[in-house]
Scaffold this active site. Structure first.
Site, short mmCIF file in Angstrom:
data_model
loop_
_atom_site.label_atom_id
_atom_site.label_comp_id
_atom_site.label_asym_id
_atom_site.label_seq_id
_atom_site.Cartn_x
_atom_site.Cartn_y
_atom_site.Cartn_z
N LYS A 89 32.23 54.08 37.04
CA LYS A 89 32.64 54.71 35.80
C LYS A 89 32.01 54.06 34.58
O LYS A 89 32.01 54.63 33.49
CB LYS A 89 34.16 54.64 35.64
CG LYS A 89 34.99 55.44 36.62
CD LYS A 89 36.47 55.29 36.29
CE LYS A 89 37.35 56.18 37.15
NZ LYS A 89 37.46 55.69 38.52
N GLU A 250 50.80 52.88 37.73
CA GLU A 250 50.11 52.63 36.46
C GLU A 250 50.71 53.52 35.38
O GLU A 250 50.02 54.29 34.73
CB GLU A 250 48.61 52.87 36.62
CG GLU A 250 47.78 52.33 35.48
CD GLU A 250 46.30 52.61 35.67
OE1 GLU A 250 45.54 52.31 34.73
OE2 GLU A 250 45.89 53.12 36.73
N ASP A 347 38.89 45.52 35.65
CA ASP A 347 39.16 46.95 35.71
C ASP A 347 38.00 47.73 35.08
O ASP A 347 36.85 47.52 35.42
CB ASP A 347 40.49 47.26 35.05
CG ASP A 347 41.13 48.56 35.56
OD1 ASP A 347 40.62 49.12 36.53
OD2 ASP A 347 42.13 48.99 34.97
#
Length: 454
Positions: A89, A250, A347
């Protein structure tokens, strides 16, 4: 103090004298007789020969016949470990923005970007950029989740992403160790695609993963369905001898209880010690008795927890024109008190889920200390970006400084842990196998092929 110059490419063996090493990076017994500072960090002479650590001795006791470089009490750390990343990503924020910065916007932006751009060339270019950043900052290992969706009209995304991952893992071997996790919604394991993905992951030496984001309490048919999906996931993992790494809770819903369900499923399927759960944000909002019971089950299941402090503070409790009311991170102190190992990880990086970052685990560590209150005292804090995530990844020598291990180091112009946390240390020195690396943080123009005047 002047910064030491240790760039000696023709030197096979040398000693780094008066190196200050946090004790969590060392194995038991090697610091006997060494002088310790207020953080409990011993002052050592580090002996390096043929790219490996061959001696860790109290300062002043290193061999006198070898060339020596005096660190004058500055910190020497191993290269750090990022056990939860999303390299596929990364660095997409400039071309596909998340307009509001919230989770739904991040998911929509990522889907749009993936369908439009994520062919092999695009993923390869962004992974190379990310890995160069990480290496330059002193990251030695990364576990990255890979969006592994079914084939669409645009492309077979799982096959494309995993092929590039395997290529980049092999190309970067010896520089940055890579692990991959197949990331899909947990529902994907309810049909034949789950088996296909498990085969791709197994062929790639990866882990099975999935995302669980319940918005209501799990009970009745919803709980039964979740248990069935988890049992199928564990069954696929067992057939292929794969570990499991899941995205869990989350959200800011205090009744979200999928971590508890996962802990029960882990024990039910005999998978103790082989499961990692990332995020676990809502655990911090649950009533104390409920959270304590869940934490006890997590400990029994041998589950490791990964907290993502910078990204979860960015996403959680974000509402338009309203200041957030909570930090959005897992209750790591309570987990640690119950014997649950936890790691801090980076992350997302410059994508819809987090607009910033540079794959710098030292920066993530510094932020994590402050966000999670891992100071007062600071002694144990570095373990959560070194030996603990390395153990989660099954990497024996990574994240430690130990005799026989590769001489991989980050040398910092800081003498104490307080000084480590206080500054960003752009002037750090990174060694791999005893040699200073030449990798520089890449310019952003390299993502687009533009020329840079700098």
């Amino acid at each position: 103090m002047t910064k030491p110059d240790i760039t000696l490419p023709d030197t096979r063996a040398f000693v780094l004298r008066n190196a200050r090493v946090p004790s969590v990076f060392l194995t038991d017994g090697v610091t006997a007789g060494a002088t310790r500072d207020a953080d409990g960090s011993p002052l050592l002479d580090i002996v390096v020969e043929d790219g490996r650590f061959t001696g860790l001795r109290p300062a002043g006791q290193g061999p006198s016949e070898l060339p020596a470089f005096d660190l004058a009490g500055r910190q020497a750390w191993p290269r750090l470990v990022d056990v939860h990343a999303h390299l596929d990503k990364g660095h997409t924020v400039a071309r596909t923005a998340n307009p509001d910065g919230d989770f739904l916007g991040a998911r929509a932006a990522t889907t749009e970007d993936r369908l439009r751009y994520w062919d092999g060339e695009d993923i390869r270019r962004r992974l190379a950029f990310s890995l160069a950043c990480a290496e330059a900052h002193g990251v030695g290992a990364i576990r990255t989740h890979l969006d592994s969706h079914e084939e669409t009209a645009q492309r077979d995304q799982a096959a494309t992403s995993w092929a590039v991952f395997r290529e980049m893992r092999d190309a970067w071997a010896g520089r940055v160790t890579l692990q991959g996790v197949g990331l899909v919604a947990i529902e994907a394991y309810g049909d034949d695609y789950g088996r296909r993905l498990a085969d791709i992951v197994a062929e790639s030496g990866g882990l099975l993963g999935g995302g669980l984001r319940p918005t209501a309490i799990l009970q009745g048919s919803a709980l039964s369905e979740m248990n069935d999906l988890l049992d199928r996931l564990f069954g696929l993992a067992r057939e292929r001898d794969l570990d499991v790494d899941l995205h869990v809770d989350e959200i800011d819903d205090p009744v979200a209880a999928s971590l508890d369900v996962i802990a029960r499923a882990t024990v039910r399927n005999g998978y103790e010690g082989r499961v990692t759960c990332g995020h676990c944000c809502s655990l911090a909002l649950q009533p104390a008795d409920q959270a304590a019971a869940t934490i006890a089950r997590v400990a029994k299941a041998g589950i490791s927890i990964v907290t993502l402090p910078t990204v979860n503070m960015y996403l959680q409790d974000r509402q338009w024109e309203r200041t957030p009311r909570w930090r959005g991170v897992a209750p790591v102190k309570e987990l640690a008190a119950a014997g649950v190992p936890f790691a801090i990880a980076g992350d997302n990086c410059r994508d819809g889920f987090y607009a910033y970052g540079d794959h710098d685990m030292l920066d993530t560590f510094r932020a994590g200390v402050r966000i999670l209150h891992l100071d007062h005292p600071l002694q144990q804090a570095p373990s959560h970006v070194g030996p603990i995530p390395a153990a989660i990844m099954g990497l024996e020598h990574t994240g430690q400084i130990r005799e026989g291990g590769s001489a991989d180091l980050i040398l910092l112009p800081a003498r104490s842990l307080n000084e480590v946390v206080a500054r960003p240390h752009a002037d750090r020195i990174v060694l791999r196998a005893g040699r200073r690396i030449t990798t520089k943080v890449p310019r952003y123009e390299e993502l687009t092929g533009e020329m840079s005047p700098w």
